[in-house]
Write an enzyme that holds these catalytic residues in place. Structure first.
Site, PDB file in Angstrom:
ATOM      1  N   SER A  15      -3.953   7.202   0.390  1.00  0.00           N
ATOM      2  CA  SER A  15      -4.507   6.272  -0.589  1.00  0.00           C
ATOM      3  C   SER A  15      -5.030   5.037   0.130  1.00  0.00           C
ATOM      4  O   SER A  15      -4.909   4.900   1.349  1.00  0.00           O
ATOM      5  CB  SER A  15      -3.437   5.860  -1.615  1.00  0.00           C
ATOM      6  N   TYR A 154       5.641  -9.964   8.079  1.00  0.00           N
ATOM      7  CA  TYR A 154       4.373  -9.226   8.093  1.00  0.00           C
ATOM      8  C   TYR A 154       3.411  -9.845   9.096  1.00  0.00           C
ATOM      9  O   TYR A 154       2.744  -9.137   9.855  1.00  0.00           O
ATOM     10  CB  TYR A 154       3.783  -9.240   6.684  1.00  0.00           C
TER      11      TYR A 154
END
Length: 268
Positions: A15, A154
Site C-alpha cells: 500500500s 522517527y
C-alpha cells in the site's frame, strides 16, 4: 536510469508509497517483486498490479527478520533472474512525547526504518553489483531534514537512513551502483491515517501519485536526492540552517495543538 526491463524489489509494497512506486515502475516496463508483512494485502496488491499488465510477484515476509530477508533475496533472484533496483520503502512511525513512547516502540522504529534497510542493502549488494546498473532507493522523510517535535524517534531513524544513503552513495561511487535518498513530506497514505495535524501545522497531505511521480523522475534523472515541497520547503530548510531559533519559535507557538494532533499517530 531507463526503467524498461529493470528488475526491482520494493519493500512495504502492499500500500501507500510502495504500492504506487510499483504501479508507476510497472507502467514503465519494470519487472517487480513486492514484499510486505501481511500475506493477504500483499496478494491483493499483486493482483491489482497484474490487472494493469505489470509483471509482478509477491514475497510475504517481515524485513526485520534475517531469515525473511534471505528468502526475499533468493526468491527475487529466482523470479526475476537478478536484481537491478532495491527500494527500501517499508517503515513505521510512533509519534508523541519521548517519555510517552515505550522502549519497544523506539526499538521498532529504529529496526524497521534504519537497521533493516541497512541489513537488506548489505545482503542485496552483490546482486546489485552484478547488474552493472544497480540502484538503491531509500525512502526517508522530510522529518529527516528538519526535526519536528513529538517525532524524536522517527527523526532519529529516518535521519540515520538519510546519512546512511549519502555515505553509501560515496562508498559505491564507480562500482555500478547508485543511491538515491527520498525526502517526502506528509503523504496521503494509510500510514498517515492516525495523524490529525493539518496544513497549518506543516502536515498538508500530498497526493501519493504526485510524490511517487517525483521519485520516478529522480530515478530516471540519476538524482542524488528527491525533495518534495518546492520553494516553500527550501525556504524553511534554509531558515532552519541560518536561524534555527525562528523555527523553534514557530513550533513553540503551535506546540499544544501539534501535540494533541499527532500523539495518536502510530503505524508500527
Amino acid at each position: 536510469m531507463i526503467l524498461l526491463g529493470k528488475r526491482a524489489v520494493i519493500t512495504g509494497g502492499s500500500s501507500g508509497i510502495g504500492y504506487e512506486i510499483a504501479a508507476q515502475m510497472g507502467a514503465k516496463g519494470a519487472r517487480l517483486v513486492l514484499t510486505g508483512r501481511r500475506p493477504e494485502p500483499l496478494a491483493a496488491a499483486v493482483e491489482r498490479l497484474k490487472a494493469t499488465g505489470a509483471e509482478v510477484f509477491g514475497v510475504a515476509g517481515d524485513i526485520t527478520d534475517g531469515t525473511a530477508r534471505a528468502v526475499l533475496l533468493d526468491q527475487a533472484v529466482a523470479l526475476l533472474g537478478g536484481v537491478d533496483i532495491l527500494v527500501n520503502n517499508a517503515g513505521g512511525v510512533r509519534a508523541g512525547r519521548l517519555e510517552d513512547i515505550t522502549e519497544d516502540e523506539l526499538r521498532a522504529m529504529i529496526d524497521v526504518d534504519l537497521l533493516s534497510p541497512m541489513l537488506l542493502t548489505r545482503l542485496f549488494l552483490p546482486e546489485l553489483r552484478r547488474s552493472g546498473d544497480g540502484l538503491i532507493v531509500n525512502i526517508a522523510s522530510g522529518i529527516a531534514q528538519m526535526g519536528v517535535p513529538f517525532y524524536t524517534g522517527y527523526a532519529a531513524a529516518k535521519g540515520g537512513l538519510a546519512r546512511f544513503g549519502e555515505a553509501l552513495r560515496r562508498e559505491l561511487k564507480g562500482e555500478g551502483v547508485h543511491v538515491i535518498t527520498v525526502f517526502p513530506g506528509a503523504t496521503d497514505t494509510p500510514m498517515m491515517a492516525t495523524n490529525k495535524a493539518d496544513a497549518g501545522m506543516g502536515f498538508a497531505l500530498q497526493p501519493v501519485a504526485d510524490v511517487v511521480g517525483s521519485i520516478i523522475a529522480g530515478i530516471e534523472a540519476d538524482a542524488f536526492e528527491v525533495v518534495r515541497g518546492g520553494d516553500a520547503r527550501k525556504a524553511t530548510l534554509d531558515l532552519n540552517r541560518t536561524d534555527p531559533a525562528a523555527i523553534d519559535q514557530r513550533f513553540l507557538d503551535m506546540k499544544p495543538a501539534l501535540e494533541a494532533a499527532v500523539s495518536g499517530h502510530s503505524a508500527l
